[in-house]
Design a protein around this motif. Sequence first.
Motif, PDB file in Angstrom:
ATOM      1  N   GLN A 147       0.857  -1.179   0.000  1.00  0.00           N
ATOM      2  CA  GLN A 147       0.000   0.000   0.000  1.00  0.00           C
ATOM      3  C   GLN A 147       0.890   1.224   0.000  1.00  0.00           C
ATOM      4  O   GLN A 147       1.724   1.410   0.892  1.00  0.00           O
ATOM      5  N   ILE A 148       0.702   2.017  -1.038  1.00  0.00           N
ATOM      6  CA  ILE A 148       1.439   3.254  -1.127  1.00  0.00           C
ATOM      7  C   ILE A 148       0.426   4.373  -1.148  1.00  0.00           C
ATOM      8  O   ILE A 148      -0.446   4.400  -2.018  1.00  0.00           O
ATOM      9  N   ILE A 197      -2.974  -1.916   7.400  1.00  0.00           N
ATOM     10  CA  ILE A 197      -1.620  -1.567   7.803  1.00  0.00           C
ATOM     11  C   ILE A 197      -1.700  -0.901   9.153  1.00  0.00           C
ATOM     12  O   ILE A 197      -2.606  -0.111   9.437  1.00  0.00           O
ATOM     13  N   ALA A 198      -0.752  -1.251  10.014  1.00  0.00           N
ATOM     14  CA  ALA A 198      -0.772  -0.728  11.381  1.00  0.00           C
ATOM     15  C   ALA A 198      -0.797   0.790  11.356  1.00  0.00           C
ATOM     16  O   ALA A 198      -0.118   1.435  10.555  1.00  0.00           O
ATOM     17  N   GLN A 200      -2.911   2.761  10.312  1.00  0.00           N
ATOM     18  CA  GLN A 200      -3.528   3.392   9.154  1.00  0.00           C
ATOM     19  C   GLN A 200      -4.957   2.886   8.992  1.00  0.00           C
ATOM     20  O   GLN A 200      -5.291   1.784   9.420  1.00  0.00           O
ATOM     21  N   ALA A 201      -5.776   3.739   8.383  1.00  0.00           N
ATOM     22  CA  ALA A 201      -7.159   3.343   8.129  1.00  0.00           C
ATOM     23  C   ALA A 201      -7.181   2.213   7.111  1.00  0.00           C
ATOM     24  O   ALA A 201      -6.365   2.198   6.191  1.00  0.00           O
ATOM     25  N   PRO A 202      -8.073   1.231   7.260  1.00  0.00           N
ATOM     26  CA  PRO A 202      -8.150   0.110   6.318  1.00  0.00           C
ATOM     27  C   PRO A 202      -8.463   0.611   4.912  1.00  0.00           C
ATOM     28  O   PRO A 202      -9.174   1.581   4.725  1.00  0.00           O
ATOM     29  N   LEU A 203      -7.911  -0.102   3.927  1.00  0.00           N
ATOM     30  CA  LEU A 203      -8.144   0.214   2.534  1.00  0.00           C
ATOM     31  C   LEU A 203      -9.030  -0.879   1.961  1.00  0.00           C
ATOM     32  O   LEU A 203      -8.766  -2.070   2.145  1.00  0.00           O
ATOM     33  N   LEU A 204     -10.104  -0.486   1.265  1.00  0.00           N
ATOM     34  CA  LEU A 204     -11.106  -1.446   0.824  1.00  0.00           C
ATOM     35  C   LEU A 204     -11.414  -1.212  -0.644  1.00  0.00           C
ATOM     36  O   LEU A 204     -11.737  -0.107  -1.061  1.00  0.00           O
ATOM     37  N   SER A 245      -1.801 -11.490   1.288  1.00  0.00           N
ATOM     38  CA  SER A 245      -0.431 -11.066   1.583  1.00  0.00           C
ATOM     39  C   SER A 245      -0.360 -10.712   3.050  1.00  0.00           C
ATOM     40  O   SER A 245      -1.307 -10.167   3.618  1.00  0.00           O
ATOM     41  N   GLU A 246       0.835 -10.984   3.649  1.00  0.00           N
ATOM     42  CA  GLU A 246       0.948 -10.738   5.085  1.00  0.00           C
ATOM     43  C   GLU A 246       2.401 -10.390   5.405  1.00  0.00           C
ATOM     44  O   GLU A 246       3.351 -10.983   4.880  1.00  0.00           O
ATOM     45  N   SER A 247       2.550  -9.359   6.209  1.00  0.00           N
ATOM     46  CA  SER A 247       3.864  -9.014   6.764  1.00  0.00           C
ATOM     47  C   SER A 247       3.646  -8.651   8.222  1.00  0.00           C
ATOM     48  O   SER A 247       2.535  -8.819   8.745  1.00  0.00           O
ATOM     49  N   ALA A 248       4.669  -8.133   8.846  1.00  0.00           N
ATOM     50  CA  ALA A 248       4.559  -7.855  10.279  1.00  0.00           C
ATOM     51  C   ALA A 248       3.455  -6.880  10.575  1.00  0.00           C
ATOM     52  O   ALA A 248       2.727  -7.032  11.555  1.00  0.00           O
ATOM     53  N   ASP A 249       3.306  -5.839   9.746  1.00  0.00           N
ATOM     54  CA  ASP A 249       2.275  -4.838  10.013  1.00  0.00           C
ATOM     55  C   ASP A 249       1.337  -4.644   8.832  1.00  0.00           C
ATOM     56  O   ASP A 249       0.645  -3.646   8.749  1.00  0.00           O
TER      57      ASP A 249
END
Length: 779
Positions: A147-148, A197-198, A200-204, A245-249
């Motif tokens: 997410q950019i 993303i930690a 941050q507001a969710p992106l949908l 997809s998954e990462s730490a945050d």
Amino acid sequence: MALKTLHYSIFKLVGGLLFLSSVSILLAVWIATTNHARTQVTKGLQIAESVLKQVLASRELQLYSSADVLTSDFGFKQAVATQDKATIQSVLDNHGQRISADVMALISLSGEVISSDFEQLNHQVTQRLAQLLQNAITQGGATGIVQIADKLYQVILLTVDAPNPIAVSVVGFELEQSFVQELKEITKLEITIQAQIADQAPLLLSSLSASEQVHALKRVGQEFDVLRLPFTYKNMYTSKRFLLSESADNKIWVTISEDLNPLFSEFNFLQFKIFVIALLSLTLALFLGMIFARNLTSPLTALAKIAQKISQGDYYSKVKAKANSQEINNLSLAFSVMQQNIKEREAEIKYQADHDILTNLFNRYQIARIVNQKIEADEYFQVVLFNILDFRSVNDTFGYQNGDACLQTLAQRIMGLGGYAARLNGGELLWIPETTITEEEILNTRQSLETPICIADISINLKLAMALVSCPDDADTEEKLFRRLNIAIEKAQHQALLYQAYHNELEALYLKKLAVLSELKKVLSTEQSELCMFYQPKLNIKSGKAEKAEALIRWNSEKLGFVSPELFIPIAEQAGIIGKLTDWIIRRVIRDIADWQQQGIDLQVAINLSVHDVSDDTLLAKVIHYLQESNVSRAKLSFELTESDLMQDPTKAIAHLNAIRNVGFGLAIDDFGTGYSSLSYLKDMPVTELKIDKSFVLNLATEVNDQNIVKTVIALAQRFGLETVAEGVEDQASLDLLTLLGCDWIQGYYISRPVAPAALIEWFNEQSLPSQTLINKET
């Protein structure tokens, strides 16, 4: 609990079966469709997930190819190595335009952006991109979704090697709404991509509207709701979510949803059609059931009404019921047969209820109704009661079959007299003449009725006692009539003519007997002093001593005064209380004997027994018990029985007398010569004495006939080895004559009147026996 009608039951059965069938079909279709839908949807979601992953993989492969071409370009490598930013930027722009990439950038190994056509990367490298950078440096390349700013991009990172990695190239495509719609077109399902993303507001990103997204996301991981689906299918989805997809945050989810409205719309229409068909079938079935029930219950209702009429006694109405089946027709025929059978049986029962079965005369109840009708109509009529004397002996002698035949013949003769006739019981027959008859006519009628009856060469003579009651002069009620008939017939049995017309004096005598019976029952049931025993001595002519005595009961009632034994003893026998009276006498006599023994008086006492006493199987045991209690010898007690009692049933009497004689008691036949004794029975009777009746002794000194009778009796007794007792001796001449004839004992006023126990003791102590003169004459 109220019973249901057959009509209702048929309705209930037909309607219930159809209802259950319809509901069962609806449930079966409902469950089967739901299960099929569940399987289909689950399978569709799995396929959609696989397709979606393949699409993303395809895009990833495209990115890899584009990035590989870029990083393999020698000029690009040289520009990167010489840090020629203008060349680098030119190559990135050209390559990006060629592959329509949304992100083209070059990043140093330290994470600094060397060149980029994406403005957001000129300022910062996201944490997720930095993580992919490290993976690319160590592994030569990396892919992922990042997410950019407020957008999602699918990127691939490849190292630029010369020959060792000197930088990392980034190629990416934006995941935008058009991409989501493209995925929807491919999978035919609704797609929703969520990025978290930690801090941050969710992106949908979703192919659904905002309101639909809420319903779809709520259904993630939930099973089908079978009970709700057919009725509330709007905004109903089934959804499956997987981690892309998954990462730490950073987590990116993809949710695949299927709208259930199209799936279940046909199902609901099918259910509606089944419901309509079931409703129409139920309506049709109930209508046909109503017709069937009416056809079935109408004749049954008609038959029920006929049965009610039959129960009310209507046996003549024709059984009419419209028979629409063989069973109803059979039932109707059965009702007709039943009606006829009941009519015949009721007539038979009514006849049996009104008539005596043996004689076909009216019975007591029917004749009572006839009497009541005549009394209520104030008619004058006469009632004659016939009683067959000693009818029991007819049955015993000739058998009950011949006895019944005699009754039938006698009944036919009475019916031939006209009027009304009835059998009351046993040998009692009642006749109501049609016209008034005189006493002479009644006696003449009896003579014709007593004509010998011949049965199988046997001639049977019946003797009839008769009683006459006139109504309403003598009785104005049924109860009075039968009571006064009984009173008159009892009196008639003791009359020479065996006939008695009722008069009021008989009622008075009857009431007196009732009073005597009532008082006697009271006296025997309580401790009292009204009853007492008197004793009349018996003189032994040979010894001149009084060695025996006869016990005689006396009753001085407080209410009735003196009551003669000749009155109350027969009453006790008729009332069935003679056993109690005899028991009282025996106990009192034994007590008196015990008292005399203590005073030195040795005396044997004779007690009079009736035929009822002799037939009592418990009498002997009780007598022995009382003797043992008082310590009195059996030799001190003897018994006397009248000749007439013994002759009622000689065989039975002999059996009982043997039992009494075998235990040591003396036995005497009282009033001998007044009855109709049979010598064949006399020789078998275990008696020890014959008592000559006083009617032959009172005028013995002057009556030659009496002398001949007494002489014969004494000779007969001596022939059988029996002693004789003459009672009623009242003068010396009679005593002398009896002595000459060989009599053993005498009893009478000339010796002593019956006296009380205390007076008897005084008599023994003070008397001067007349027999002393006899003894002196003999000497």
